[in-house]
Design an enzyme around this catalytic site. Structure first.
Site, mmCIF file in Angstrom:
data_model
loop_
_atom_site.group_PDB
_atom_site.id
_atom_site.type_symbol
_atom_site.label_atom_id
_atom_site.label_comp_id
_atom_site.label_asym_id
_atom_site.label_seq_id
_atom_site.Cartn_x
_atom_site.Cartn_y
_atom_site.Cartn_z
ATOM 1 N N LYS A 97 0.831 -1.217 0.000
ATOM 2 C CA LYS A 97 0.000 0.000 0.000
ATOM 3 C C LYS A 97 0.861 1.262 0.000
ATOM 4 O O LYS A 97 0.633 2.177 -0.774
ATOM 5 C CB LYS A 97 -0.923 0.033 1.233
ATOM 6 C CG LYS A 97 -1.851 -1.152 1.350
ATOM 7 C CD LYS A 97 -2.774 -1.012 2.559
ATOM 8 C CE LYS A 97 -2.053 -1.070 3.894
ATOM 9 N NZ LYS A 97 -1.546 -2.401 4.271
ATOM 10 N N ARG A 142 11.653 -2.271 11.438
ATOM 11 C CA ARG A 142 10.416 -1.923 12.152
ATOM 12 C C ARG A 142 10.172 -2.925 13.269
ATOM 13 O O ARG A 142 10.232 -4.125 13.046
ATOM 14 C CB ARG A 142 9.240 -1.969 11.174
ATOM 15 C CG ARG A 142 8.740 -0.606 10.790
ATOM 16 C CD ARG A 142 7.662 -0.714 9.756
ATOM 17 N NE ARG A 142 6.413 -1.255 10.268
ATOM 18 C CZ ARG A 142 5.277 -1.249 9.579
ATOM 19 N NH1 ARG A 142 5.242 -0.729 8.371
ATOM 20 N NH2 ARG A 142 4.187 -1.747 10.109
ATOM 21 N N ARG A 155 -9.615 1.401 9.636
ATOM 22 C CA ARG A 155 -9.474 -0.009 9.977
ATOM 23 C C ARG A 155 -10.657 -0.508 10.786
ATOM 24 O O ARG A 155 -10.732 -1.693 11.089
ATOM 25 C CB ARG A 155 -8.196 -0.226 10.793
ATOM 26 C CG ARG A 155 -6.945 -0.547 9.970
ATOM 27 C CD ARG A 155 -5.743 -0.414 10.894
ATOM 28 N NE ARG A 155 -4.624 -1.250 10.555
ATOM 29 C CZ ARG A 155 -3.522 -0.824 9.935
ATOM 30 N NH1 ARG A 155 -3.448 0.416 9.516
ATOM 31 N NH2 ARG A 155 -2.516 -1.642 9.727
ATOM 32 N N ARG A 201 -1.147 -9.136 13.355
ATOM 33 C CA ARG A 201 -1.570 -8.141 12.363
ATOM 34 C C ARG A 201 -2.406 -8.778 11.259
ATOM 35 O O ARG A 201 -3.366 -8.179 10.781
ATOM 36 C CB ARG A 201 -0.347 -7.425 11.776
ATOM 37 C CG ARG A 201 0.211 -6.361 12.714
ATOM 38 C CD ARG A 201 1.685 -6.108 12.496
ATOM 39 N NE ARG A 201 1.965 -5.491 11.212
ATOM 40 C CZ ARG A 201 3.178 -5.483 10.658
ATOM 41 N NH1 ARG A 201 4.192 -6.071 11.266
ATOM 42 N NH2 ARG A 201 3.360 -4.892 9.502
ATOM 43 N N ARG A 225 11.541 -6.786 4.787
ATOM 44 C CA ARG A 225 11.411 -5.424 5.305
ATOM 45 C C ARG A 225 12.035 -5.310 6.703
ATOM 46 O O ARG A 225 12.608 -4.277 7.049
ATOM 47 C CB ARG A 225 9.927 -5.022 5.337
ATOM 48 C CG ARG A 225 9.714 -3.542 5.595
ATOM 49 C CD ARG A 225 8.295 -3.098 5.310
ATOM 50 N NE ARG A 225 7.363 -3.539 6.336
ATOM 51 C CZ ARG A 225 6.050 -3.314 6.297
ATOM 52 N NH1 ARG A 225 5.518 -2.672 5.261
ATOM 53 N NH2 ARG A 225 5.269 -3.734 7.248
HETATM 54 P P1 ADP Z 1 0.867 -2.592 8.118
HETATM 55 O O1 ADP Z 1 2.069 -2.756 7.257
HETATM 56 O O2 ADP Z 1 0.713 -3.686 9.128
HETATM 57 O O3 ADP Z 1 -0.388 -2.357 7.347
HETATM 58 P P2 ADP Z 1 0.766 0.100 9.254
HETATM 59 O O4 ADP Z 1 1.996 0.897 9.119
HETATM 60 O O5 ADP Z 1 -0.401 0.495 8.447
HETATM 61 O O6 ADP Z 1 1.223 -1.395 8.999
HETATM 62 O O7 ADP Z 1 0.327 0.050 10.787
HETATM 63 C C1 ADP Z 1 1.196 -0.407 11.801
HETATM 64 C C2 ADP Z 1 0.454 -0.447 13.135
HETATM 65 O O8 ADP Z 1 -0.040 0.866 13.469
HETATM 66 C C3 ADP Z 1 -0.795 -1.337 13.169
HETATM 67 O O9 ADP Z 1 -0.481 -2.686 13.425
HETATM 68 C C4 ADP Z 1 -1.594 -0.674 14.305
HETATM 69 O O10 ADP Z 1 -1.077 -1.019 15.563
HETATM 70 C C5 ADP Z 1 -1.324 0.806 14.101
HETATM 71 N N1 ADP Z 1 -2.329 1.450 13.227
HETATM 72 C C6 ADP Z 1 -2.086 2.025 12.018
HETATM 73 N N2 ADP Z 1 -3.218 2.519 11.486
HETATM 74 C C7 ADP Z 1 -4.214 2.238 12.377
HETATM 75 C C8 ADP Z 1 -5.620 2.461 12.402
HETATM 76 N N3 ADP Z 1 -6.255 3.081 11.391
HETATM 77 N N4 ADP Z 1 -6.317 2.032 13.480
HETATM 78 C C9 ADP Z 1 -5.716 1.431 14.500
HETATM 79 N N5 ADP Z 1 -4.400 1.160 14.545
HETATM 80 C C10 ADP Z 1 -3.648 1.559 13.492
#
Ligand code: ADP
Length: 195
Positions: free
Chosen positions: A13, A133, A88, A144, A127
């Protein structure tokens, strides 16, 4: 033009959002990036979020909705935004819809990047080695992925009820994924340019 990129962790994404944002003058709004920025400056919000993120769980709706609300009126978003990792939950989707409606806007396109689970594990491992990360480990990834399966089963039908959710084959090479995305965006962008 407001777009949502939906997809499991490491679906690509962020990579696609960065390509599309430049080409179409849109602004990528990634709640994950915003949270990581809070962590890196050591803010109170960041400290609280880190514990949750490292477990792979979701931070509160209030926090992420607040972060989006703070940016939605920025000049960079004037032509529209690419929402990446947000919404989400259904309350997040409702809050986003309300924010946009108050500004005479709406979500125009929803895309779902589809990638097989074994491919995600391989991408996360890569990654982890490249970016370090702290949530890119197998335990957090498992959570996740479970979270994704859980929330996508609620949020995707929310958007499907309002219109099409465009499926994108995220297993292909980066440029091929971009081409699929552009095949959907281009007609919408042209229609807008034509008024
Ligand atoms: P991923 O690669 O898992 O999609 P993101 O960078 O989008 O990773 O998100 C990493 C973490 O940040 C998630 O696992 C969650 O803990 C938190 N997070 C990100 N966006 C949201 C959201 N919209 N609602 C709740 N938690 C979020």
């Amino acid at each position: 033009m407001n777009i949502i990129f939906f997809g499991p962790p490491a679906a690509g994404k962020g990579t696609q959002a960065r390509i599309i944002e430049e080409k179409y003058g849109l602004k990528q709004l990634s709640t994950g990036d915003m949270l990581r920025a809070e962590i890196s400056v050591g803010s109170e919000l960041g400290l609280a979020a880190k514990k949750i993120m490292d477990r792979g769980e979701l931070v509160s709706d209030e926090i992420v909705i607040g972060m989006i609300a703070k940016r939605i009126d920025s000049p960079a978003c004037a032509k529209g935004a690419i929402f990446d990792g947000f919404p989400r939950t259904v309350p997040q989707a409702d809050a986003l819809e309300k924010m946009l409606a108050e500004r005479g806007k709406k979500i125009d396109i929803v895309m779902e990047l589809e990638v097989d689970q074994d491919m995600l594990v391989a991408r996360i491992e890569k990654r982890a080695a490249e970016e370090g990360r702290s949530d890119d480990n197998i335990d957090a990834l498992k959570v996740r992925l479970e979270q994704y399966n859980d929330y996508s089963a609620k949020v995707l039908p929310y958007y499907a009820a309002k219109g099409e959710v465009h499926k994108i084959d995220g297993k292909k090479a980066i440029n091929e994924v971009t081409a699929q995305i552009e095949a959907i965006l281009q007609p919408e962008a042209e229609a807008r340019a034509a008024g």
